[in-house]
Design a protein around this motif. Structure first.
Motif, short mmCIF file in Angstrom:
data_model
loop_
_atom_site.label_atom_id
_atom_site.label_comp_id
_atom_site.label_asym_id
_atom_site.label_seq_id
_atom_site.Cartn_x
_atom_site.Cartn_y
_atom_site.Cartn_z
N GLY A 115 39.52 30.52 48.19
CA GLY A 115 40.25 30.95 46.92
C GLY A 115 41.64 31.81 47.28
N VAL A 116 41.42 32.82 48.45
CA VAL A 116 42.62 33.36 48.50
C VAL A 116 43.65 32.57 49.29
N GLU A 117 43.32 31.50 50.18
CA GLU A 117 44.31 30.75 50.72
C GLU A 117 44.89 29.82 49.67
N ALA A 118 44.12 29.15 48.88
CA ALA A 118 44.89 28.37 47.54
C ALA A 118 45.62 28.94 46.72
N ALA A 119 45.23 30.29 46.40
CA ALA A 119 46.15 31.11 45.47
C ALA A 119 47.53 31.44 46.37
N GLU A 120 47.42 31.71 47.55
CA GLU A 120 48.72 32.15 48.26
C GLU A 120 49.65 30.99 48.22
N LYS A 121 49.05 29.49 48.06
CA LYS A 121 49.91 28.31 48.02
C LYS A 121 50.63 28.24 46.89
N PHE A 122 49.89 28.21 45.81
CA PHE A 122 50.18 28.14 44.44
C PHE A 122 50.99 29.31 43.83
N PHE A 123 50.52 30.65 44.16
CA PHE A 123 51.40 31.64 43.64
C PHE A 123 52.03 32.49 44.98
N PRO A 124 52.92 32.01 45.37
CA PRO A 124 53.46 32.54 46.70
C PRO A 124 54.31 33.75 46.60
N ASN A 125 54.48 34.31 45.09
CA ASN A 125 55.18 35.37 44.69
C ASN A 125 54.47 36.33 44.47
N ALA A 126 53.39 36.15 44.02
CA ALA A 126 52.36 37.21 43.57
C ALA A 126 51.47 37.85 44.79
N VAL A 127 51.25 39.34 44.29
CA VAL A 127 50.56 39.99 45.34
C VAL A 127 49.09 39.71 45.22
N GLN A 128 48.40 39.17 46.39
CA GLN A 128 47.07 38.83 46.51
C GLN A 128 46.30 40.01 47.03
N VAL A 129 45.22 40.48 46.01
CA VAL A 129 44.44 41.68 46.04
C VAL A 129 42.94 41.30 46.18
N ALA A 130 42.12 41.88 47.14
CA ALA A 130 40.87 41.91 47.25
C ALA A 130 40.18 42.89 46.62
N VAL A 131 39.01 42.74 45.90
CA VAL A 131 38.02 43.54 45.07
C VAL A 131 36.76 43.38 45.62
N PHE A 132 36.18 44.17 46.47
CA PHE A 132 34.84 44.01 47.04
C PHE A 132 33.62 44.38 46.17
N ASP A 133 32.69 43.58 46.33
CA ASP A 133 31.44 43.65 45.43
C ASP A 133 30.84 44.91 46.09
N THR A 134 30.80 45.15 47.46
CA THR A 134 29.98 46.02 48.07
C THR A 134 30.97 47.43 48.10
N ALA A 135 32.05 47.62 47.66
CA ALA A 135 33.01 48.68 48.02
C ALA A 135 32.30 49.98 47.09
N PHE A 136 31.87 49.86 45.96
CA PHE A 136 31.41 50.99 45.24
C PHE A 136 30.04 51.62 45.74
N HIS A 137 29.31 50.88 46.49
CA HIS A 137 28.31 51.42 47.36
C HIS A 137 28.45 52.18 48.69
N GLN A 138 29.79 52.16 48.91
CA GLN A 138 29.98 52.75 50.22
C GLN A 138 29.95 54.15 50.21
N THR A 139 29.73 54.65 49.15
CA THR A 139 29.37 56.23 48.85
C THR A 139 27.82 56.56 49.03
N LEU A 140 27.15 55.47 49.56
CA LEU A 140 25.68 55.90 49.64
C LEU A 140 25.64 56.72 50.82
N PRO A 141 24.94 57.93 50.84
CA PRO A 141 24.57 58.61 52.04
C PRO A 141 23.48 57.84 53.09
N GLU A 142 23.76 58.23 54.26
CA GLU A 142 23.09 57.53 55.36
C GLU A 142 21.52 57.53 55.25
N HIS A 143 20.85 58.48 54.64
CA HIS A 143 19.64 58.64 54.71
C HIS A 143 19.15 57.45 53.60
#
Length: 403
Positions: free
Chosen positions: A133-161
């Motif tokens: 999807g990223v590579e297709a968007a780069e082709k058809f919207f070459p002037n747009a900034v491509q940005v990744a929003v990660f499903d896992t990112a919010f949970h990176q605050t979990l403590p090690e335990h």
């Protein structure tokens, strides 16, 4: 700012074009059965105040062809919602797995793409499709900034335990086997909506995302995820549409050693033949509810088990948070299933959780945040409609504005 939000799967691609200034969805749609016979693109937009749907029945051999048709629909001479592809400021991509590398939204660079590619072993069904999807968007919207929003990112605050498993350390240190969690974009969105609705900047909440895939998250007063029910992959935790949720690993060994089932078959059973489907014969909670209302004992058992698993996590997360201010129900079943919420809150009065059954019924399908607890309930019970696409667009807009 006009932002195109893309959620690319292996054979599908959902999209929404959002005007972030006023939160308007200018167009949305779905390219489905990509690479499969019978493919098509369903495109919806608003014209003169009326909602219009166009369906393009066309062979979609790959995501590039799907993107080309989507671009044509967005810029169609008669029904254009944008003048040209250059009108789109940025494209926000839902990326399922960011591993430990990404704890926040990222502008997609060659280095970011390589890291997403390196994480494919952790999400073999999702990250490859997301990259396409990223590579297709780069082709058809070459002037747009491509940005990744990660499903896992919010949970990176979990403590090690909370994120470590009690297995030899080398499996974490060398193979990064740990709890990652998913549905982070949804959990983050509904938590912030509840915080605004309740006017509580120090809200301690348990977010309950119930769809075909389901998860719960404990969020502390700082807005940090401190525990979540999905782990290394999307199989553990709650009972789901076709997934078993938590199961004794000894069952898997028994299937393998005593029943002589191949691993691939076991994986298929636990991921695709279990959950509501395995218990009641359907993965659709609406079908199970209809059978429940007809007195089907398997349907009754399914809702009892489904709710009981949620209640166990509620108890555990109240302990992890040292008390809770609110339960937040969201996603397909969380927003639209009276029975699911009823069983999820059953017999929790001792914890200060009291569901008002009349409010539970009257506020089904709520389109704004709403409370459904009794006047005497100590814990707020909310239905908050999720909007992952808006959360993605919001995070993309904020990142682009900083650049």
């Amino acid at each position: 700012m006009q932002i195109l939000v893309i959620n690319a799967g292996s054979s599908s691609m959902k999209y929404q074009l959002i005007e972030t200034d006023d939160k308007t969805v200018l167009a949305k749609g779905l390219a489905e059965r990509i690479g499969i016979a019978g493919s098509r693109v369903k495109h919806q937009f608003t014209k003169n105040g009326a909602s219009i749907e166009k369906v393009v029945e066309q062979d979609l051999p790959n995501h590039n062809v799907a993107f080309e048709i989507i671009t044509q629909l967005l810029t169609d001479k008669e029904d254009a919602v944008i003048a040209s592809p250059e009108a789109i400021t940025a494209v926000g991509h839902r990326i399922v797995h960011g591993g430990e590398k990404f704890s926040e939204t990222q502008v997609i660079t060659p280095e970011v793409k390589e890291t997403i590619r390196a994480l494919i072993p952790l999400a073999p069904l999702h990250n490859p499709a997301n990259l396409i999807g990223v590579e297709a968007a780069e082709k058809f919207f070459p002037n747009a900034v491509q940005v990744a929003v990660f499903d896992t990112a919010f949970h990176q605050t979990l403590p090690e335990h909370a994120f470590r498993y009690a297995i030899p350390e080398k499996f974490y240190a060398e193979e990064k086997i740990r709890v990652y969690g998913f549905h982070g974009t949804s959990h983050k969105y509904v938590y912030n909506e509840a915080k605004k609705y309740l006017k509580n900047e120090k809200l301690k909440a348990i977010t309950i995302h119930l769809g075909n895939g389901s998860s719960m998250t404990a969020i502390d007063e700082n807005g940090h995820s401190i525990d979540t029910s999905l782990g290394f992959g999307p199989l553990c935790g709650l009972i789901m549409g076709t997934r078993s949720g938590d199961i004794d690993p000894s069952v898997i060994f028994h299937m393998l050693e005593q029943l002589n089932m191949p691993l691939e078959k076991i994986k298929n059973v636990l991921n695709k033949e279990s959950g509501m489907l395995g218990l009641a014969g359907s993965s659709d909670a609406r079908d199970v509810a209809a059978r429940y209302n007809e007195g089907d004992p398997n349907a009754a058992l399914t809702f009892e088990m489904y709710g009981y698993r949620i209640r166990k996590y509620i108890g555990a997360y109240m302990a992890a948070l040292n008390g809770v201010d609110a339960l937040i129900f969201t996603a397909g079943l969380g927003e639209n299933s009276i029975l699911t919420r009823r069983y999820a809150c059953k017999n929790l009065e001792g914890l200060g959780i009291e569901l008002d059954e009349e409010l539970n019924v009257d506020n089904n399908h709520a389109d704004t945040p709403v409370e459904i607890q009794t006047p005497s309930g100590k814990v707020k019970i909310l239905i908050v409609p999720t909007n992952e696409e808006w959360q993605i667009a919001k995070e993309v807009a904020e990142l682009v504005a900083k650049a």
